[in-house]
Design an enzyme around this catalytic site. Structure first.
Site, PDB file in Angstrom:
ATOM      1  N   TRP A  11      -3.259  -0.516 -15.853  1.00  0.00           N
ATOM      2  CA  TRP A  11      -2.169  -1.479 -15.943  1.00  0.00           C
ATOM      3  C   TRP A  11      -2.084  -2.090 -17.328  1.00  0.00           C
ATOM      4  CZ3 TRP A  11       2.343  -2.268 -14.485  1.00  0.00           C
ATOM      5  CH2 TRP A  11       2.764  -2.023 -13.183  1.00  0.00           C
ATOM      6  N   GLY A  12      -3.218  -2.428 -17.905  1.00  0.00           N
ATOM      7  CA  GLY A  12      -3.196  -3.010 -19.241  1.00  0.00           C
ATOM      8  C   GLY A  12      -2.573  -2.076 -20.253  1.00  0.00           C
ATOM      9  N   LYS A 102      -3.796  -9.351  -9.751  1.00  0.00           N
ATOM     10  CA  LYS A 102      -3.521  -9.881  -8.420  1.00  0.00           C
ATOM     11  C   LYS A 102      -4.825 -10.132  -7.696  1.00  0.00           C
ATOM     12  CE  LYS A 102       0.523  -6.865  -8.492  1.00  0.00           C
ATOM     13  NZ  LYS A 102       1.136  -5.620  -7.968  1.00  0.00           N
ATOM     14  N   LYS A 187      -1.288  -8.778  -0.840  1.00  0.00           N
ATOM     15  CA  LYS A 187      -0.719  -7.431  -0.771  1.00  0.00           C
ATOM     16  C   LYS A 187      -1.784  -6.365  -0.935  1.00  0.00           C
ATOM     17  CE  LYS A 187       0.121  -5.450  -4.165  1.00  0.00           C
ATOM     18  NZ  LYS A 187      -0.497  -4.380  -4.998  1.00  0.00           N
ATOM     19  N   ASP A 239       6.306  -5.435  -2.786  1.00  0.00           N
ATOM     20  CA  ASP A 239       5.301  -4.564  -3.412  1.00  0.00           C
ATOM     21  C   ASP A 239       4.689  -3.593  -2.403  1.00  0.00           C
ATOM     22  OD1 ASP A 239       3.713  -3.551  -5.404  1.00  0.00           O
ATOM     23  OD2 ASP A 239       2.616  -5.393  -5.801  1.00  0.00           O
ATOM     24  N   ASN A 251      -5.997   0.527  -3.704  1.00  0.00           N
ATOM     25  CA  ASN A 251      -6.384  -0.168  -2.478  1.00  0.00           C
ATOM     26  C   ASN A 251      -6.120   0.684  -1.235  1.00  0.00           C
ATOM     27  OD1 ASN A 251      -7.201  -3.047  -3.352  1.00  0.00           O
ATOM     28  ND2 ASN A 251      -5.333  -2.658  -4.493  1.00  0.00           N
ATOM     29  N   LYS A 266     -13.046   3.930  -7.878  1.00  0.00           N
ATOM     30  CA  LYS A 266     -12.154   3.151  -8.737  1.00  0.00           C
ATOM     31  C   LYS A 266     -12.013   1.735  -8.199  1.00  0.00           C
ATOM     32  CE  LYS A 266      -9.581   7.156 -10.425  1.00  0.00           C
ATOM     33  NZ  LYS A 266      -8.256   7.805 -10.588  1.00  0.00           N
TER      34      LYS A 266
END
Length: 320
Positions: A11-12, A102, A187, A239, A251, A266
């Site tokens: 994400w970064g 999150k 989420k 989401d 997830n 991960k």
């Protein structure tokens, strides 16, 4: 706008790539010895994307912080407090910290913006959160989506939405920081549940999960002082597609692999967030049956079938 994106995982790195793509002066910062940083520093690419020459890459935290007008943080949420201890050594006056992560801090039950607020003068440094659906694998292919930016400061969130908005990501201005953060964190918890259903071959039951989970998340948001409707916005229900159905969701994949007895190596933020929300719900006196059963499966070695049975044997009641 000069922006430093701290954290160079999937994400970064995607955030850095995106903000550069829409015309900002971007630095991608990471830990010197981290494999993901080394790959970007040496090869200017990872498994998801390639960096153009315009993105600066650095492991110098002092430089990364001091050069930036906006500091975007995208790291594991349970390490945020430790990271802020380092960042707060430098002058943050006039800067905005944007959290692209999150979760809820497991040890304290605090929202991530609350953690950051302990390290700053809120009159001099502003905090915002950036959440919502989407995957780096889709964004780099040009597939658009919608996200939300929220903050206690009206001008800050409006400015960030204006600066970050594009044809690739349509941003909305959040109106409920509590609900935005709680919903986004929860989420990931529900994403693990979805993966478990996939692992069992109960994929059609995800419809029921999608309908019922926001009800209990909304109840928690409300008792925390937020707007329960946030559970049905981009931060949570919006989401769901990206987390409950995508092959790229860490997830969801964690939950599926757990059921199959396979190790998932991960980061799945929803694991520790399950514990954090479980403790928070108990503290606030909120009934969260789905979260409770997941907690027992993850941390008390309960089998998944009895956990599902417990949900289906609850007293019959009205839907709303």
């Amino acid at each position: 706008m000069k922006i430093s994106v701290l954290g160079c995982g999937r994400w970064g790195s995607c955030i850095a790539w995106y903000l550069d793509k829409i015309g900002h002066d971007v630095l991608s910062g990471g830990l010197e010895n981290a494999p993901e940083f080394i790959a970007l520093k040496n090869n200017r690419k990872n498994d998801y994307l390639s960096y153009p020459d315009s993105i600066e890459v650095s492991s110098d935290l002092k430089y990364s912080v001091e050069r930036a007008e906006v500091i975007v943080i995208s790291i594991s949420c349970q390490h945020l407090r430790e990271y802020m201890t380092d960042i707060a050594k430098y002058d943050l006056t006039g800067k905005t910290i944007v959290l692209c992560m999150k979760g809820i801090e497991e040890t304290t039950g605090e929202r991530l913006s609350e953690v950051v607020s302990e390290f700053i003068d809120k009159d001099k440094t502003k905090v915002a959160v950036w959440v919502g659906p989407g995957h780096p694998q889709d964004y780099v292919r040009g597939i658009p989506n919608c996200m939300v930016i929220d903050s206690e400061d009206e001008e800050v969130k409006k400015k960030l939405v204006k600066e970050f908005n594009s044809e690739l990501i349509r941003f909305y201005i959040g109106t409920d920081l509590i609900g935005t953060e709680i919903g986004a964190a929860a989420k990931n918890v529900i994403g693990i549940c979805a993966g478990m259903l996939d692992g069992l071959g109960y994929t059609s039951l995800k419809g029921g999960l999608m309908a019922r989970a926001p009800r209990e998340v909304a109840a928690l948001i409300k008792v925390m002082g937020g707007n329960e409707m946030s559970a049905y916005g981009l931060c949570h229900l919006g989401d769901y597609e990206a987390t409950l159905f995508s092959k790229w969701s860490h997830n969801r994949m964690y939950g599926e692999q757990l059921i199959k007895g396979q190790k998932y190596d991960k980061l799945a933020e929803g694991v520790m967030t399950t514990k954090a929300i479980y403790k928070l719900a108990k503290k606030m006196g909120v009934e969260m049956p789905i979260v409770n059963q997941l907690y027992e499966v993850l941390f008390e070695n309960k089998e998944i079938t009895p956990a599902l049975d417990a949900l289906f044997k609850r007293d019959v009641r009205s839907e709303f």
